[in-house]
Design a protein around this motif. Structure first.
Motif, PDB file in Angstrom:
ATOM      1  N   ASP A 308       0.837  -1.277   0.023  1.00 58.98           N
ATOM      2  CA  ASP A 308       0.077   0.212   0.062  1.00 58.98           C
ATOM      3  C   ASP A 308       0.818   1.355  -0.177  1.00 58.98           C
ATOM      4  OD1 ASP A 308      -2.356  -1.380  -0.086  1.00 58.98           O
ATOM      5  OD2 ASP A 308      -2.928  -1.203   1.948  1.00 58.98           O
ATOM      6  N   PHE A 309       1.751   1.223   0.707  1.00 63.31           N
ATOM      7  CA  PHE A 309       2.969   2.234   0.755  1.00 63.31           C
ATOM      8  C   PHE A 309       3.315   2.582  -0.527  1.00 63.31           C
ATOM      9  CE2 PHE A 309       6.909   4.600   1.748  1.00 63.31           C
ATOM     10  CZ  PHE A 309       6.407   5.466   2.448  1.00 63.31           C
ATOM     11  N   ALA A 310       3.745   1.357  -1.381  1.00 61.34           N
ATOM     12  CA  ALA A 310       4.564   1.773  -2.619  1.00 61.34           C
ATOM     13  C   ALA A 310       3.334   2.147  -3.526  1.00 61.34           C
ATOM     14  CB  ALA A 310       4.976   0.375  -3.312  1.00 61.34           C
ATOM     15  N   LYS A 311       2.015   1.760  -3.393  1.00 69.80           N
ATOM     16  CA  LYS A 311       1.028   2.310  -4.343  1.00 69.80           C
ATOM     17  C   LYS A 311       1.064   4.083  -4.098  1.00 69.80           C
ATOM     18  CE  LYS A 311      -2.112  -1.056  -4.379  1.00 69.80           C
ATOM     19  NZ  LYS A 311      -3.059  -1.872  -3.587  1.00 69.80           N
ATOM     20  N   ALA A 312       1.245   4.415  -2.801  1.00 63.74           N
ATOM     21  CA  ALA A 312       1.157   5.908  -2.440  1.00 63.74           C
ATOM     22  C   ALA A 312       2.427   6.644  -3.167  1.00 63.74           C
ATOM     23  CB  ALA A 312       1.165   6.213  -1.011  1.00 63.74           C
ATOM     24  N   ILE A 313       3.481   6.043  -3.088  1.00 63.05           N
ATOM     25  CA  ILE A 313       4.658   6.550  -3.827  1.00 63.05           C
ATOM     26  C   ILE A 313       4.606   6.570  -5.223  1.00 63.05           C
ATOM     27  CG2 ILE A 313       7.217   6.236  -4.092  1.00 63.05           C
ATOM     28  CD1 ILE A 313       6.441   6.580  -1.143  1.00 63.05           C
ATOM     29  N   ALA A 314       3.971   5.716  -5.810  1.00 62.46           N
ATOM     30  CA  ALA A 314       3.679   5.646  -7.276  1.00 62.46           C
ATOM     31  C   ALA A 314       2.410   6.854  -7.594  1.00 62.46           C
ATOM     32  CB  ALA A 314       2.902   4.123  -7.779  1.00 62.46           C
ATOM     33  N   HIS A 315       1.877   6.958  -6.661  1.00 61.88           N
ATOM     34  CA  HIS A 315       0.738   8.124  -7.078  1.00 61.88           C
ATOM     35  C   HIS A 315       1.096   9.447  -6.782  1.00 61.88           C
ATOM     36  CE1 HIS A 315      -3.226   9.994  -7.137  1.00 61.88           C
ATOM     37  NE2 HIS A 315      -3.274  10.058  -5.836  1.00 61.88           N
ATOM     38  N   ALA A 316       2.090   9.559  -5.710  1.00 60.18           N
ATOM     39  CA  ALA A 316       2.550  10.787  -5.409  1.00 60.18           C
ATOM     40  C   ALA A 316       2.675  11.978  -6.345  1.00 60.18           C
ATOM     41  CB  ALA A 316       3.754  10.828  -4.368  1.00 60.18           C
ATOM     42  N   PRO A 317       3.470  11.782  -7.413  1.00 62.35           N
ATOM     43  CA  PRO A 317       3.813  12.942  -8.417  1.00 62.35           C
ATOM     44  C   PRO A 317       2.634  13.328  -8.965  1.00 62.35           C
ATOM     45  CG  PRO A 317       5.237  11.091  -8.824  1.00 62.35           C
ATOM     46  CD  PRO A 317       4.304  10.432  -7.733  1.00 62.35           C
ATOM     47  N   GLU A 318       1.787  12.407  -9.049  1.00 61.08           N
ATOM     48  CA  GLU A 318       0.296  13.076  -9.615  1.00 61.08           C
ATOM     49  C   GLU A 318      -0.452  14.187  -8.693  1.00 61.08           C
ATOM     50  OE1 GLU A 318      -2.176   9.618 -10.832  1.00 61.08           O
ATOM     51  OE2 GLU A 318      -0.479   8.690 -11.259  1.00 61.08           O
ATOM     52  N   THR A 319      -0.177  14.105  -7.363  1.00 61.93           N
ATOM     53  CA  THR A 319      -0.839  15.029  -6.478  1.00 61.93           C
ATOM     54  C   THR A 319      -0.274  16.436  -6.525  1.00 61.93           C
ATOM     55  OG1 THR A 319       0.944  14.705  -4.815  1.00 61.93           O
ATOM     56  CG2 THR A 319      -0.970  13.068  -4.652  1.00 61.93           C
ATOM     57  N   ARG A 320       0.798  16.581  -7.424  1.00 66.27           N
ATOM     58  CA  ARG A 320       1.293  17.979  -7.193  1.00 66.27           C
ATOM     59  C   ARG A 320       1.782  18.126  -8.916  1.00 66.27           C
ATOM     60  NH1 ARG A 320       1.577  22.454  -3.463  1.00 66.27           N
ATOM     61  NH2 ARG A 320       1.921  24.167  -5.264  1.00 66.27           N
ATOM     62  N   PRO A 321       1.080  18.128  -9.675  1.00 68.39           N
ATOM     63  CA  PRO A 321       1.730  18.250 -11.231  1.00 68.39           C
ATOM     64  C   PRO A 321       2.651  19.595 -11.265  1.00 68.39           C
ATOM     65  CG  PRO A 321      -0.776  18.082 -11.284  1.00 68.39           C
ATOM     66  CD  PRO A 321      -0.328  18.314  -9.623  1.00 68.39           C
ATOM     67  N   GLY A 322       3.655  19.554 -11.882  1.00 63.58           N
ATOM     68  CA  GLY A 322       4.655  20.539 -12.034  1.00 63.58           C
ATOM     69  C   GLY A 322       5.572  20.986 -11.114  1.00 63.58           C
ATOM     70  N   ARG A 323       5.434  20.040  -9.861  1.00 63.09           N
ATOM     71  CA  ARG A 323       6.593  20.315  -8.980  1.00 63.09           C
ATOM     72  C   ARG A 323       7.671  18.921  -9.143  1.00 63.09           C
ATOM     73  NH1 ARG A 323       5.567  22.957  -3.421  1.00 63.09           N
ATOM     74  NH2 ARG A 323       5.171  24.468  -4.863  1.00 63.09           N
ATOM     75  N   TYR A 324       8.761  19.511  -9.306  1.00 62.56           N
ATOM     76  CA  TYR A 324       9.775  18.657  -9.647  1.00 62.56           C
ATOM     77  C   TYR A 324      10.412  18.188  -8.217  1.00 62.56           C
ATOM     78  CZ  TYR A 324      13.905  16.521 -11.942  1.00 62.56           C
ATOM     79  OH  TYR A 324      15.051  15.628 -12.516  1.00 62.56           O
ATOM     80  N   THR A 325      10.504  16.852  -7.972  1.00 62.53           N
ATOM     81  CA  THR A 325      11.282  16.429  -6.708  1.00 62.53           C
ATOM     82  C   THR A 325      12.032  15.193  -7.000  1.00 62.53           C
ATOM     83  OG1 THR A 325       9.740  14.700  -6.011  1.00 62.53           O
ATOM     84  CG2 THR A 325       9.189  17.151  -5.589  1.00 62.53           C
ATOM     85  N   ILE A 326      12.609  14.638  -5.942  1.00 56.82           N
ATOM     86  CA  ILE A 326      13.458  13.201  -6.367  1.00 56.82           C
ATOM     87  C   ILE A 326      12.284  12.139  -6.995  1.00 56.82           C
ATOM     88  CG2 ILE A 326      12.892  12.510  -3.876  1.00 56.82           C
ATOM     89  CD1 ILE A 326      16.098  11.865  -6.014  1.00 56.82           C
ATOM     90  N   LEU A 327      11.257  12.232  -6.710  1.00 56.53           N
ATOM     91  CA  LEU A 327      10.289  11.365  -7.240  1.00 56.53           C
ATOM     92  C   LEU A 327      10.238  11.379  -8.762  1.00 56.53           C
ATOM     93  CD1 LEU A 327       7.598  11.325  -4.404  1.00 56.53           C
ATOM     94  CD2 LEU A 327       9.310   9.919  -4.644  1.00 56.53           C
ATOM     95  N   GLU A 328      10.023  12.571  -9.078  1.00 56.35           N
ATOM     96  CA  GLU A 328       9.955  12.862 -10.624  1.00 56.35           C
ATOM     97  C   GLU A 328      11.405  12.460 -11.317  1.00 56.35           C
ATOM     98  OE1 GLU A 328       8.857  14.690  -8.540  1.00 56.35           O
ATOM     99  OE2 GLU A 328       6.495  15.014  -8.881  1.00 56.35           O
ATOM    100  N   ARG A 329      12.433  12.991 -10.413  1.00 55.94           N
ATOM    101  CA  ARG A 329      13.657  12.602 -11.389  1.00 55.94           C
ATOM    102  C   ARG A 329      14.111  11.101 -11.496  1.00 55.94           C
ATOM    103  NH1 ARG A 329      19.936  13.842  -9.001  1.00 55.94           N
ATOM    104  NH2 ARG A 329      19.626  15.690 -10.096  1.00 55.94           N
TER     105      ARG A 329
END
Ligand SMILES: [Zn+2]
Length: 350
Positions: A308-329
């Motif tokens: 479930d935690f992994a699912k949240a990590i996969a979904h995380a970038p969609e919560t803030r479109p346009g914000r570049y972080t380690i997850l987007e990199r």
């Protein structure tokens, strides 16, 4: 003539101490926030009656908010205009302050934030985050004209979460690291003053040993949360205090509502992102700080499975479109995320 300094909108008064609520009436008149007009006092549905009952007499008209949603803010804004109030005090936790901030903004009157818990960095920020029918939204507002934190009230606040803002404060370290990552990868401009304020605030909390219920620690935490809010005002966005850490927080809130508080999730998100960035020395410091204050560090601490935690990590970038972080990199595949979550949980436990 060239502009030689920038002008910042900042609260007129910051008052952090035990018993600070007792000085509220004097603060309003001494600083001329009110002259001879009426003052409204907004309190929340939970602790509102207890807070109102303990206020010095004659402070103002108490208005009890129905909830922490945007309808409450619209309703309070209407009441403030209709009652021709000169100022409003929002006394309570983060939700009460957020509702009051937006209401004061739409009514065009000054707002005094009186915090009775230290759950997140919204105390002095120019952002109001409110629940609505399809989740929650963040609104840009005028920041409070004065910020009061009553340490006695924070200490007596019900539940262990009144200092969960520890996680929100130290998440600045991850947010600023993400900002710098974005500068390197996407040429996004970093505002050095906002980054300095956000990072210094986080370091103060990280290195203040505690224990967490002393005046000394609570003062450092309150000041850090106030500085984080001001860093956002300086930057004109939440960037200095919100990176991949907050994307993870939003994702868990969206997929599994009610799992944990903003501060708890931001702190865990910061630890996970710092680990992903490979900054293991910093991760160790953050992990020790969260553990010292009883805040969650692993999916198991949140009562979540690794899947479930992994699912949240996969979904995380969609919560803030346009914000570049380690997850987007890293743009990890599902299999990569699963591996990194396992490895992270082992590292933190080990
Ligand atoms: Zn936050």
């Amino acid at each position: 003539m060239p502009l030689l300094a920038r002008m910042l909108a900042a609260p007129l008064v910051i008052d952090v101490r035990p018993g600070a609520i007792a000085g509220l009436a004097a603060l309003l008149t001494d600083r001329k926030i009110v002259s001879d007009g009426r003052v409204a006092i907004a309190v929340g549905p939970g602790q509102g009656d207890a807070i109102a009952g303990a206020l010095p007499p004659g402070l103002g008209d108490v208005i009890k908010l129905p909830d922490g949603g945007d309808d409450s803010a619209v309703g309070l804004g209407r009441d403030l205009r209709a009652g021709r109030y000169e100022a409003v005090d929002g006394i309570g936790g983060g939700k009460t302050i957020d509702v009051t901030k937006l209401a004061a903004h739409v009514a065009g009157i000054p707002m005094v934030a009186v915090a009775t818990s230290l759950a997140h960095d919204g105390i002095a920020s120019p952002v109001s985050t409110l629940a609505h029918e399809s989740g929650s939204g963040s609104y840009g507002v005028v920041p409070p004209v004065a910020v009061v934190v009553d340490l006695d009230r924070v200490r007596r606040a019900p539940g262990p979460l009144s200092t969960a803002g520890i996680g929100d404060a130290i998440s600045n370290l991850s947010a600023v690291a993400d900002w710098e990552l974005s500068a390197a990868d996407t040429r996004e401009a970093v505002d050095g003053l906002a980054a300095a304020m956000a990072r210094s605030a986080a370091h103060a909390v990280l290195h203040e040993p505690g224990p967490g219920n002393t005046d000394e620690f609570l003062t450092v935490l309150a000041e850090a949360l106030i500085m984080s809010g001001m860093a956002m005002a300086v930057a004109g966005s939440s960037r200095p205090a919100s990176g991949g850490d907050h994307e993870i927080m939003h994702a868990i809130n969206q997929l599994y509502p009610g799992t944990a508080s903003h501060g708890e999730l931001a702190g865990l998100g910061a630890l996970f992102c710092t680990h992903l960035r490979g900054d293991l020395a910093k991760a160790e410091l953050i992990s020790a700080c969260l553990a010292r204050h009883g805040l969650p560090r692993t999916p198991a601490d949140l009562g979540m499975s690794h899947a479930d935690f992994a699912k949240a990590i996969a979904h995380a970038p969609e919560t803030r479109p346009g914000r570049y972080t380690i997850l987007e990199r890293l743009a990890m595949s599902e299999a990569e995320i699963a591996d990194r979550v396992e490895e992270y949980a082992r590292a933190i436990a080990g």
